[in-house]
Scaffold this active site. Structure first.
Site, mmCIF file in Angstrom:
data_model
loop_
_atom_site.group_PDB
_atom_site.id
_atom_site.type_symbol
_atom_site.label_atom_id
_atom_site.label_comp_id
_atom_site.label_asym_id
_atom_site.label_seq_id
_atom_site.Cartn_x
_atom_site.Cartn_y
_atom_site.Cartn_z
ATOM 1 N NE ARG A 16 22.742 32.411 -2.514
ATOM 2 C CZ ARG A 16 23.212 31.173 -2.639
ATOM 3 N NH1 ARG A 16 22.573 30.155 -2.075
ATOM 4 N NH2 ARG A 16 24.315 30.947 -3.315
ATOM 5 C CB SER A 18 22.281 32.206 -8.219
ATOM 6 O OG SER A 18 21.379 31.478 -7.414
ATOM 7 C CE LYS A 88 21.928 22.430 -0.743
ATOM 8 N NZ LYS A 88 23.028 23.396 -0.714
ATOM 9 C CG ASP A 89 22.090 27.229 1.398
ATOM 10 O OD1 ASP A 89 22.964 26.357 1.553
ATOM 11 O OD2 ASP A 89 21.718 27.645 0.286
ATOM 12 C CB THR A 136 31.923 18.172 -4.230
ATOM 13 O OG1 THR A 136 30.870 18.443 -3.290
ATOM 14 C CG2 THR A 136 33.087 17.537 -3.503
ATOM 15 C CB SER A 138 29.506 19.084 0.079
ATOM 16 O OG SER A 138 29.145 18.229 1.137
ATOM 17 C CG LEU A 139 34.363 20.083 4.146
ATOM 18 C CD1 LEU A 139 34.746 20.627 5.517
ATOM 19 C CD2 LEU A 139 35.604 19.791 3.321
ATOM 20 N NE ARG A 140 26.009 16.553 2.694
ATOM 21 C CZ ARG A 140 25.732 16.142 1.472
ATOM 22 N NH1 ARG A 140 25.644 14.842 1.192
ATOM 23 N NH2 ARG A 140 25.541 17.007 0.492
ATOM 24 N NE ARG A 141 26.937 17.100 -2.404
ATOM 25 C CZ ARG A 141 26.599 18.325 -2.789
ATOM 26 N NH1 ARG A 141 27.544 19.185 -3.163
ATOM 27 N NH2 ARG A 141 25.331 18.698 -2.804
ATOM 28 N NE ARG A 158 31.918 28.243 -2.974
ATOM 29 C CZ ARG A 158 32.107 29.406 -2.358
ATOM 30 N NH1 ARG A 158 33.283 29.658 -1.788
ATOM 31 N NH2 ARG A 158 31.152 30.304 -2.263
ATOM 32 N N GLY A 159 30.852 28.646 -7.107
ATOM 33 C CA GLY A 159 30.095 29.381 -8.108
ATOM 34 C C GLY A 159 28.684 28.841 -8.214
ATOM 35 C CG ASN A 160 26.061 30.700 -11.047
ATOM 36 O OD1 ASN A 160 26.495 29.948 -11.913
ATOM 37 N ND2 ASN A 160 26.004 32.010 -11.229
ATOM 38 C CB THR A 163 29.906 29.319 -12.396
ATOM 39 O OG1 THR A 163 29.322 30.595 -12.649
ATOM 40 C CG2 THR A 163 31.414 29.456 -12.345
ATOM 41 N NE ARG A 164 28.144 24.939 -7.949
ATOM 42 C CZ ARG A 164 27.278 24.472 -7.057
ATOM 43 N NH1 ARG A 164 27.517 23.318 -6.447
ATOM 44 N NH2 ARG A 164 26.187 25.144 -6.769
ATOM 45 C CB CYS A 252 28.812 24.666 5.596
ATOM 46 S SG CYS A 252 29.750 26.119 6.101
#
Length: 342
Positions: A16, A18, A88-89, A136, A138-141, A158-160, A163-164, A252
């Site tokens: 990727r 980024s 993880k991806d 975040t 992540s739904l997990r978080r 969202r974003g790299n 950006t975040r 995810c």
């Protein structure tokens, strides 16, 4: 003949585009160059579905390979020879044409808390005033942090990483953000980390902190080249975790957390859990095993099979407790109703 000979001295690497992805890819390539100085490694970058669709929360995009699909197309069409991913991806079910041929030494797998400048001096999520917004993707978080801090609100960010961080620092939309510790540290942003979240409080994602290399299954040359990257401890632990997620058929779009340790006495302890989106339901199981003293000498694929089996055993314990309906409902709600906030 000359072209064929030259091709053996060149490896095409997919990544990727980024900053974090490139940093991770360059770290892997650097390690390979040390062992294979005769080979030229050429990096090709591209954007994935997850990189392009920044206006939607991840679960609503509707695919399990958000950050790998385009790269795998390039691998299948022989445009690249290997792909470097955050482990993880990588989906736990791969195409029959591909294989994970290396797992690098795992960095810190925990999640990290970052705060907007206006909250300088605070040290935890609990310190934030009611109604503060935590960013975040992540739904997990979210499912876990809602249990810890019901007074907070959560919003997709969202974003790299760059950006975040910019969105957080503006201070007009987010009061805090939670991101993977490993990514921040790989980019040298240690000073932005206010706290590392205790995995007993916020269990991390399967494979978080490790890098995985994906190659074509029948490419024996690449499999052999990648062997120098493997860290036995990380290979085994991450294989357990991936076996766990595979058996749960999670991704995810569902909140699944893990916490794994393997100590010097070869005692493996893995704690896994599934959550409802609002955090009100939690099912947790633990598996502990004493591994044989020679476990680290197992071949890579034997290690992944043994570890994966242990992970599936842990998942089966959760399924017996009733995890399947919780996972199904979480997936349905996340895809249809959007990102949970409160």
């Amino acid at each position: 003949m000359a072209d064929r000979k030259d091709s053996k001295k060149r490896v095409r690497v997919g990544s990727r585009s980024s900053q974090l992805a490139m940093t991770q890819t360059e770290t892997v390539v650097s390690a390979l160059k040390e062992q294979h100085p005769e080979i030229e490694f050429v990096i090709t970058t591209m954007e994935t579905i997850g990189d392009k669709n920044l206006d939607k929360p991840l679960p609503q995009i509707g695919t399990t390979n958000l950050f790998t699909k385009e790269l795998e197309h390039a691998l299948a069409s022989n445009e690249v020879d290997m792909i470097v991913h955050s482990l993880k991806d990588i989906p736990t079910t791969l195409s029959d044409d591909f294989v994970i041929s290396a797992i690098t030494k795992r960095a810190d797998p925990t999640d990290a808390l970052l705060l907007a400048p206006k909250h300088s001096g605070k040290t935890s999520l609990q310190d934030l005033p009611p109604g503060s917004v935590v960013g975040t993707s992540s739904l997990r978080r979210i499912a876990q942090l809602k249990r810890l801090c019901p007074h907070l609100e959560f919003k997709s960010i969202r974003g790299n990483l760059n950006t975040r961080l910019q969105k957080l620092d503006r201070g007009d939309e987010y009061d805090a953000a939670v991101m993977a510790t490993a990514g921040l540290e790989r980019l040298g942003w240690h000073d932005r980390i206010v706290a590392r979240l205790d995995p007993l409080v916020c269990m991390y994602a399967v494979g978080q902190g490790a890098l995985g290399v994906e190659t074509r299954k029948r490419d024996e040359r690449m499999t052999e080249l990648m062997s120098c990257l493997n860290d036995p401890h990380s290979v085994f632990i991450c294989s357990v975790e991936r076996g766990f997620l595979h058996r749960l058929e999670g991704g995810c779009s569902v909140p699944v957390g893990i916490h794994s340790t393997l100590d010097d006495s070869n005692r493996l302890t893995v704690r896994g859990a599934v959550f409802s989106l609002d955090g009100s339901q939690k099912l947790e199981s633990i598996v502990s095993k004493d591994l044989p003293s020679n476990w680290s000498s197992l071949a890579f694929y034997s290690m992944t099979l043994v570890g994966g089996g242990i992970g599936e055993e842990l998942a089966a314990m959760l399924l017996e407790k009733g995890a399947k309906p919780i996972l199904a409902e979480a997936k349905r709600c996340s895809e249809m109703e959007g990102f949970p906030t409160k």
